[in-house]
Scaffold this motif. Structure first.
Motif, short mmCIF file in Angstrom:
data_model
loop_
_atom_site.label_atom_id
_atom_site.label_comp_id
_atom_site.label_asym_id
_atom_site.label_seq_id
_atom_site.Cartn_x
_atom_site.Cartn_y
_atom_site.Cartn_z
N ALA A 362 0.81 -1.22 0.00
CA ALA A 362 0.00 0.00 0.00
C ALA A 362 0.85 1.26 0.00
CB ALA A 362 -0.93 0.00 1.20
N LYS A 363 2.09 1.16 0.47
CA LYS A 363 2.99 2.31 0.45
C LYS A 363 3.88 2.34 -0.79
CE LYS A 363 3.28 3.16 5.43
NZ LYS A 363 4.11 3.15 6.64
N GLY A 364 3.68 1.41 -1.70
CA GLY A 364 4.48 1.38 -2.91
C GLY A 364 5.88 0.86 -2.70
N VAL A 420 -5.47 5.26 3.31
CA VAL A 420 -6.69 4.89 2.59
C VAL A 420 -6.40 3.83 1.54
CG1 VAL A 420 -8.57 5.77 1.15
CG2 VAL A 420 -7.69 7.16 3.04
N THR A 421 -5.20 3.86 0.95
CA THR A 421 -4.87 2.84 -0.04
C THR A 421 -4.88 1.45 0.59
OG1 THR A 421 -2.47 3.06 0.33
CG2 THR A 421 -3.46 4.50 -1.31
N VAL A 574 -5.88 1.45 -7.17
CA VAL A 574 -5.22 2.15 -6.07
C VAL A 574 -3.90 2.70 -6.60
CG1 VAL A 574 -3.97 1.81 -3.90
CG2 VAL A 574 -6.24 0.83 -4.19
N ASN A 575 -3.66 3.97 -6.39
CA ASN A 575 -2.34 4.53 -6.70
C ASN A 575 -1.45 4.32 -5.48
OD1 ASN A 575 -0.04 5.91 -7.38
ND2 ASN A 575 -1.03 7.90 -7.71
N ALA A 576 -0.53 3.39 -5.59
CA ALA A 576 0.32 3.05 -4.45
C ALA A 576 1.49 4.01 -4.28
CB ALA A 576 0.85 1.63 -4.61
N GLN A 642 -4.50 10.61 -8.60
CA GLN A 642 -3.69 11.37 -7.66
C GLN A 642 -2.99 10.44 -6.66
OE1 GLN A 642 -3.24 14.82 -7.72
NE2 GLN A 642 -4.30 14.63 -9.69
N PRO A 643 -1.90 10.90 -6.02
CA PRO A 643 -1.18 10.05 -5.07
C PRO A 643 -2.09 9.50 -3.97
CG PRO A 643 0.08 12.03 -5.54
CD PRO A 643 -1.26 12.22 -6.18
N SER A 644 -1.98 8.20 -3.72
CA SER A 644 -2.70 7.52 -2.63
C SER A 644 -4.21 7.67 -2.72
CB SER A 644 -2.21 8.03 -1.26
OG SER A 644 -0.83 7.79 -1.11
N GLU A 645 -4.72 7.74 -3.94
CA GLU A 645 -6.17 7.80 -4.12
C GLU A 645 -6.69 6.50 -4.72
OE1 GLU A 645 -7.77 10.00 -2.69
OE2 GLU A 645 -6.70 11.91 -2.75
N VAL A 646 -8.01 6.34 -4.66
CA VAL A 646 -8.65 5.08 -5.01
C VAL A 646 -9.81 5.34 -5.96
CG1 VAL A 646 -9.86 3.04 -4.11
CG2 VAL A 646 -8.05 4.14 -2.75
N LEU A 647 -9.93 4.49 -6.98
CA LEU A 647 -11.08 4.48 -7.88
C LEU A 647 -11.71 3.10 -7.86
CD1 LEU A 647 -9.53 6.01 -11.16
CD2 LEU A 647 -10.79 7.25 -9.41
#
Length: 653
Positions: A362-364, A420-421, A574-576, A642-647
């Motif tokens: 989740a933190k990439g 949130v990710t 998820v943008n990790a 966007q960074p750390s956002e979710v769709l």
């Protein structure tokens, strides 16, 4: 509404015997179980650290001005980190059952459907075991938290709001209720069948007593547990030593430091403990148990205990009473207990390798397949049970962190919202998601510049304290021992600051307009709306960037997976990466999305937190056409997440 059994029990004196003074009900009407626990979202809280119900008398914490909530000491000295840390490790902070009840609407709005309470049972009054795992009376509520009536009222109020309650129970050990001969507390371990002689019971103040137990504050209760042969009396050994299959392994006979191991083979110890917990089901109308230290009982004891609890619950109408086991020792141990106990144990907590792996992904810091491989039934390390969503409870943070660093996810995150990710992965992958209290407020402890002053931070002495900030922001903790149970204002220790959030005292953190809270609430609402996100099959999706071949993404890229239920597909993105915008072409199912079809965006956490679709690349209710390569591969174009956002997108909105 209290049951007939509860009404009768609460009108009488506290039982001293589970066998002779308690007549358990049967075939009565109780709150029903859910059809499937995958439909639930759990929230784990430490009662002492959650709420005392007095937040209206304290300000909301100003996160941008934390020093303002670090008052000088009672002796006139400036704020001292060693005192704040001492408060968190060694003192009750003052949270209560009534406090939890006062926050039911806060939790319902967040999307929580089941609350997992830390142990409520009576501790030794002279100790400061705020965590609740050292029981002195198995039939009473600890007075720090309230009363048995408070607990029944909490469960009833929660049920009225459609929220279920899990109790955290312990049946392999009791509290520090007696000492070994000569007053020893932790003598060296003795292997089976050797054992120590019994020493003496402890009185109300923790002193050895030779008198028979009579006072309700002395020794242990109920009476059935007062035979010295109820205990292994093997001393202190290695909690990780020995084979899971060995019923006399060291890890199954050792005390938990000063907490005394039960000899579950002796006489009726196991059945008496089971009767105690049946009493709590009947009294409170609770909906399930989280079973502590399950690894430290034999397979047979675990199966028998869980089986009798299941049968009792079924006989009062709770046909799907949840039993979740804490099985330390990694994913293999969890899988082994689930396999052996079978239907008697519903699920295990993911406190092994999957928990830190989830954090890294989740933190990439790790590729997505490092986590998703754990659901592969052919992956022997992670365990075959993970392909069945009902069998595991997803954990991101908790009060122990038995595996990995002893700090919360947000402590080293790129932003408040990065957590949130991880929560999105919990909510939308196979399993039963569990959110730890404070996650929705991005609890992270003191700022980085102040951590150098914290004793035992991240792995040292009493490092667990930094996972257990008091959300309600007490100004002071309770005084130590019996003094902290005073009925007047003298129960507070004015010398120490309260163990408030982010290294503060005197300000609470129940902020419903906090962006992390709002993002998580949007995700939980969507999960409730779409069964595919709870029950669907799961597939990690390959991604293509700049017309490169489709492949599973590396660390720090977008993570994409689908849940499929019949003809419905939900695509989770998820943008990790915590600091940079990401995107890519993402594969979807070609059969479920024929030529000319499109997918609809149903949640975008950036929009949820900011309240506007302006400048959002994929706003809610926008449509993305499903495109195709010449070979028939179906995909959608995801851009500028966007960074750390979710769709989340669906093909059947």
């Amino acid at each position: 509404m209290a049951s007939l059994f509860a009404s009768q029990i609460l009108q009488r004196a506290l039982p001293r015997s589970i066998r002779s003074e308690v007549s358990l009900p049967r075939r009565q009407r109780y709150y029903p179980s859910p059809a499937d626990w995958r439909d639930e979202i759990l929230y784990f809280l430490l009662i002492d650290r959650f709420s005392d119900g007095q937040e209206d008398n304290r300000p909301l914490l100003d996160r941008k001005n934390r020093p303002a909530a670090r008052p000088p000491g009672h002796d006139g000295q400036n704020w001292r980190w060693d005192r704040w840390a001492e408060s968190g490790a060694f003192r009750w902070q003052g949270g209560t059952l009534k406090g939890v009840e006062s926050k039911l609407e806060y939790l319902k709005t967040l999307g929580i459907s089941t609350i997992w309470l830390s142990p409520v049972f009576k501790q030794r009054g002279h100790l400061d075991t705020f965590h609740g795992y050292g029981i002195q009376h198995f039939l009473d509520v600890d007075p720090h938290f309230g009363t048995r009536k408070d607990l029944t009222e909490l469960v009833a109020a929660a049920h009225q709001k459609g929220i279920r309650i899990l109790l955290d129970i312990i049946f392999n050990h009791s509290g520090s209720n007696w000492n070994y001969p000569n007053g020893e507390t932790t003598p060296a371990f003795k292997t089976f069948p050797e054992r120590y002689d019994f020493g003496s019971w402890l009185d109300k103040t923790g002193q050895s007593t030779s008198k028979p137990i009579n006072d309700i504050e002395e020794g242990i209760w109920p009476q059935e547990l007062q035979d010295p042969d109820c205990y292994s009396r093997a001393g202190l050994g290695d909690l990780g030593s020995g084979s899971l299959d060995d019923p006399h392994a060291e890890h199954k006979r050792t005390d938990f430091f000063t907490l005394r191991d039960f000899d579950l083979d002796y006489d009726s110890v196991l059945s008496n403990l089971a009767e105690c917990y049946k009493y709590w089901i009947a009294l409170t109308d609770c909906d399930g148990f989280r079973i502590d230290t399950l690894k430290h009982v034999t397979f047979e004891h675990g199966r028998n205990f869980c089986g009798t609890i299941k049968e009792f619950a079924a006989n009062i109408g709770k046909m799907n009473f949840l039993l979740v086991g804490e099985v330390a020792g990694g994913d293999f141990a969890q899988d082994r207990y689930l396999d052996v106990l079978g239907r008697n144990l519903d699920a295990a907590l993911d406190i092994g390798n999957m928990r830190p792996t989830l954090q890294y992904v989740a933190k990439g810091l790790a590729p997505a397949h490092a986590y998703f491989a754990g659901f592969d039934p052919g992956d022997t390390e992670m365990g075959s049970h993970r392909n069945i969503g009902q069998r595991h409870v997803s954990i991101l943070d908790d009060h122990d962190h038995v595996t990995g660093e002893k700090i919360r996810f947000s402590s080293n995150s790129a932003s408040d919202q990065q957590i949130v990710t991880a929560v999105a992965i919990q909510l939308f992958t196979l399993g039963i998601p569990c959110i730890y209290y404070g996650t929705e407020q991005s609890f992270a402890g003191p700022e980085l510049s102040e951590r150098q002053f914290l004793p035992g931070y991240n792995g040292g002495d009493h490092a667990d304290r930094y996972l257990r900030e008091a959300m309600f922001g007490p100004l002071h903790p309770r005084r130590s021992g019996l003094a902290g149970l005073a009925t007047d204002s003298g129960k507070e220790d004015l010398f120490l600051p309260g163990f408030g959030p982010f290294g503060t005292a005197g300000a609470h953190c129940f902020q419903t307009d906090f962006p992390t809270y709002q993002r998580i609430a949007a995700l939980t609402a969507l999960r409730k709306q779409f069964p595919v996100l709870r029950h669907g099959r799961q597939y990690l999706r390959a991604i293509s960037n700049f017309d490169a071949p489709f492949r599973f993404a590396e660390s720090g890229e977008i993570i994409a997976w689908s849940r499929i239920l019949d003809d419905e597909e939900a695509l989770c993105i998820v943008n990790a990466h915590g600091r940079e915008i990401r995107g890519g072409n993402v594969i979807v199912d070609a059969n479920l999305n024929p030529p000319g079809s499109e997918m609809t965006v149903k949640v975008n956490t950036y929009e949820s937190a900011n309240g506007t679709s302006a400048t959002v690349a994929h706003p809610v209710d926008s449509h993305l056409p499903v495109k195709r390569l010449n070979d028939g591969t179906a995909f959608v174009e995801i851009r500028n997440v966007q960074p750390s956002e979710v769709l989340v997108l669906v093909n059947h909105p």
